[in-house]
Design an enzyme around this catalytic site. Structure first.
Site, PDB file in Angstrom:
ATOM      1  N   CYS A   1     -26.354 -15.096  25.149  1.00 60.65           N
ATOM      2  CA  CYS A   1     -25.222 -15.209  24.124  1.00 60.65           C
ATOM      3  C   CYS A   1     -24.117 -15.720  24.645  1.00 60.65           C
ATOM      4  CB  CYS A   1     -25.772 -14.145  22.621  1.00 60.65           C
ATOM      5  SG  CYS A   1     -26.788 -13.411  22.918  1.00 60.65           S
TER       6      CYS A   1
ATOM      7  N   CYS B   1     -25.046  -5.155  12.802  1.00 62.44           N
ATOM      8  CA  CYS B   1     -24.980  -6.028  13.351  1.00 62.44           C
ATOM      9  C   CYS B   1     -24.462  -6.862  12.877  1.00 62.44           C
ATOM     10  CB  CYS B   1     -26.736  -6.107  13.188  1.00 62.44           C
ATOM     11  SG  CYS B   1     -27.694  -4.565  13.075  1.00 62.44           S
ATOM     12  N   SER B   2     -24.778  -7.669  13.714  1.00 62.03           N
ATOM     13  CA  SER B   2     -24.044  -9.488  13.462  1.00 62.03           C
ATOM     14  C   SER B   2     -26.113  -9.758  13.238  1.00 62.03           C
ATOM     15  CB  SER B   2     -23.855  -9.973  14.497  1.00 62.03           C
ATOM     16  OG  SER B   2     -25.220 -10.063  15.600  1.00 62.03           O
TER      17      SER B   2
ATOM     18  N   LYS C   1     -19.412 -10.242  13.606  1.00 63.27           N
ATOM     19  CA  LYS C   1     -20.034  -9.748  12.723  1.00 63.27           C
ATOM     20  C   LYS C   1     -20.299  -9.998  11.522  1.00 63.27           C
ATOM     21  CE  LYS C   1     -22.070  -6.588  10.001  1.00 63.27           C
ATOM     22  NZ  LYS C   1     -22.228  -7.464   8.864  1.00 63.27           N
TER      23      LYS C   1
ATOM     24  N   HIS D   1     -23.074 -15.033  13.678  1.00 64.83           N
ATOM     25  CA  HIS D   1     -23.787 -15.301  15.363  1.00 64.83           C
ATOM     26  C   HIS D   1     -24.538 -16.370  15.988  1.00 64.83           C
ATOM     27  CE1 HIS D   1     -23.638 -14.099  19.455  1.00 64.83           C
ATOM     28  NE2 HIS D   1     -24.599 -12.838  19.840  1.00 64.83           N
TER      29      HIS D   1
END
Ligand code: COA
Length: 388
Positions: free
Chosen positions: A87, A210-211, A332, A336
């Site tokens: 990421c 969570c994203s 978020k 992402h």
């Protein structure tokens, strides 16, 4: 080392983008950045592209050359290189572009970041993301990224009394900011009650901690500072680039609630920029899960270790707080698309420092920080930027 500036930015909307291909997304972000910088293809010395797992997500590797071609530059034979660090791929690509100019090798480079994650089913996306975890020690036993960050959250709650409400407040703040961002995947606000009641993903994290799984691309144009004024009257200087690494699996760490890669990359960046955490006016941090933002603001030195939850509760990180964090909506709410994230973070900081962040604008922002993490913290890259 030569000084380096960002002279152009371009981003696509983030979300489930069924109607756009990988090629179309990167070409859209890249052409916006090139137009913003006022450069032409012949001015570009190199391309660096951050992408985590295009092979698994869309069956396509060799994306450096593919991106140069999609941008219409194949006849120019520009060196094009893909960078991977889970990421943190986007942030690492920014760092490679920065180093190539700082060292004197290049004058102008375009850095792109992209991921198209929704072309595979949800379980397959989760499995692909887990390739950034340790296969032998974590993924083989069923650990997923939500699972790993849930362990970090549980430990943080145990050690420092952090509460599920405080985690929820991170999501509430980032959704409030995302609602003001035209490029965000989720442009709606949420309440603490909604976050607390959301479907559980990995205890104590629920869906709204969570994203999301996202498609999207982002691009910036970097230029040697001494040439930047030829193209723009609003260059934003990169005053530091720090990078560090750590063990891939969590169990090798001295303390799973501290991302030492962040601590070390931050130390390197603050030293190079000759600033302290108190000098940062606005920050984009890697909030892949709500707990990750709490750890990040501690590891970056914005608040004392263990006080991250309390700081969020006391609104220190809101748009009008002492240190506004994730004004874009963060991972978020903005979304992402993993390879694009590190580049998109730089774009938000540049918009803030140019005074172009509209309803998200932080007053008098002069110095901004972008913090991009790979996996559960085995890679971290940090950039500090300053308005000229
Ligand atoms: N936040 C808010 N809403 C979300 C969401 C999130 N993170 N993820 C999905 N949703 C919404 C969707 O928009 C959809 O809404 P709709 O019914 O109104 O259209 C609904 O929830 C169901 O979406 P779906 O895609 O079926 O969810 P899912 O259960 O397959 O995935 C997660 C949910 C949390 C498992 C997934 O988003 C995920 O894996 N996130 C983490 C990604 C990650 O690990 N990244 C790397 C970090 S290091």
């Amino acid at each position: 080392m030569r000084e380096v500036a960002v002279i152009g930015i371009g981003i696509t909307k983030f979300g489930e983008l069924w109607d756009k291909s990988f090629r179309q997304l990167i070409a859209e972000a890249g052409s916006k950045a090139i137009f913003d910088a006022g450069i032409e293809g012949k001015d570009i010395d190199a391309l660096y592209i951050g992408s985590m797992s295009s092979g698994r997500f869309i069956g396509q590797e060799h994306v450096g050359a593919l991106v140069a071609d999609a941008a219409g530059f194949s006849h120019l034979h520009i060196p094009a290189t893909r960078i991977e660090g889970a990421c943190a791929s986007g942030g690492l690509a920014v760092r490679q572009g920065y180093l190539s100019i700082a060292s004197g090798v290049n004058d102008i480079v375009v850095v792109g970041g992209i991921e198209k994650m929704n072309d595979v089913a949800g379980a397959s996306a989760t499995e692909t993301l887990a390739t950034a975890a340790d296969q032998e020690w974590e993924a083989f036993f069923g650990a997923t990224f939500p699972g790993l960050y849930a362990m970090i959250a549980t430990r943080h709650m145990h050690d420092y009394g952090t509460t599920k409400e405080q985690l929820a407040q991170v999501a509430v703040k980032n959704h409030a900011n995302g609602a003001k961002n035209p490029y965000a995947q989720y442009k709606f606000e949420v309440t603490v009650e909604q976050v607390m009641a959301a479907v559980p993903v990995a205890h104590p994290l629920g869906l709204l901690d969570c994203s999301p799984v996202s498609d999207g691309a982002a691009a910036i144009v970097l230029c040697a500072m001494d040439k930047a004024k030829e193209f723009t009257d609003k260059p934003v200087k990169i005053i530091a680039s720090g990078q560090a690494s750590d063990t891939l699996p969590l169990h090798g760490r001295r303390d799973i609630t501290t991302l030492d890669a962040t601590v070390h990359a931050a130390k390197m960046a603050y030293k190079q920029a000759n600033v302290t955490p108190k000098d940062i006016d606005v920050a984009e941090v890697h909030d892949c899960f709500t707990i990750a933002e709490i750890c990040a603001i501690e590891d970056l030195g914005f608040v004392e270790k263990g006080k991250g939850g309390k700081a969020v509760e006391e609104n220190i990180t809101t748009l009008d707080g002492e240190i506004p964090v994730n004004t874009s909506g963060g991972l978020k709410a903005k979304g992402h698309p993993v390879g694009a994230t590190g580049v998109a973070q730089i774009i938000e900081i540049v918009e803030q420092l140019r005074g172009e962040a509209d309803k998200r604008q932080v007053e008098d922002a002069r110095i901004g920080l972008a913090h991009n993490v790979g996996g559960s913290g085995a890679t971290c890259v940090i950039h500090i930027l300053e308005a000229i």
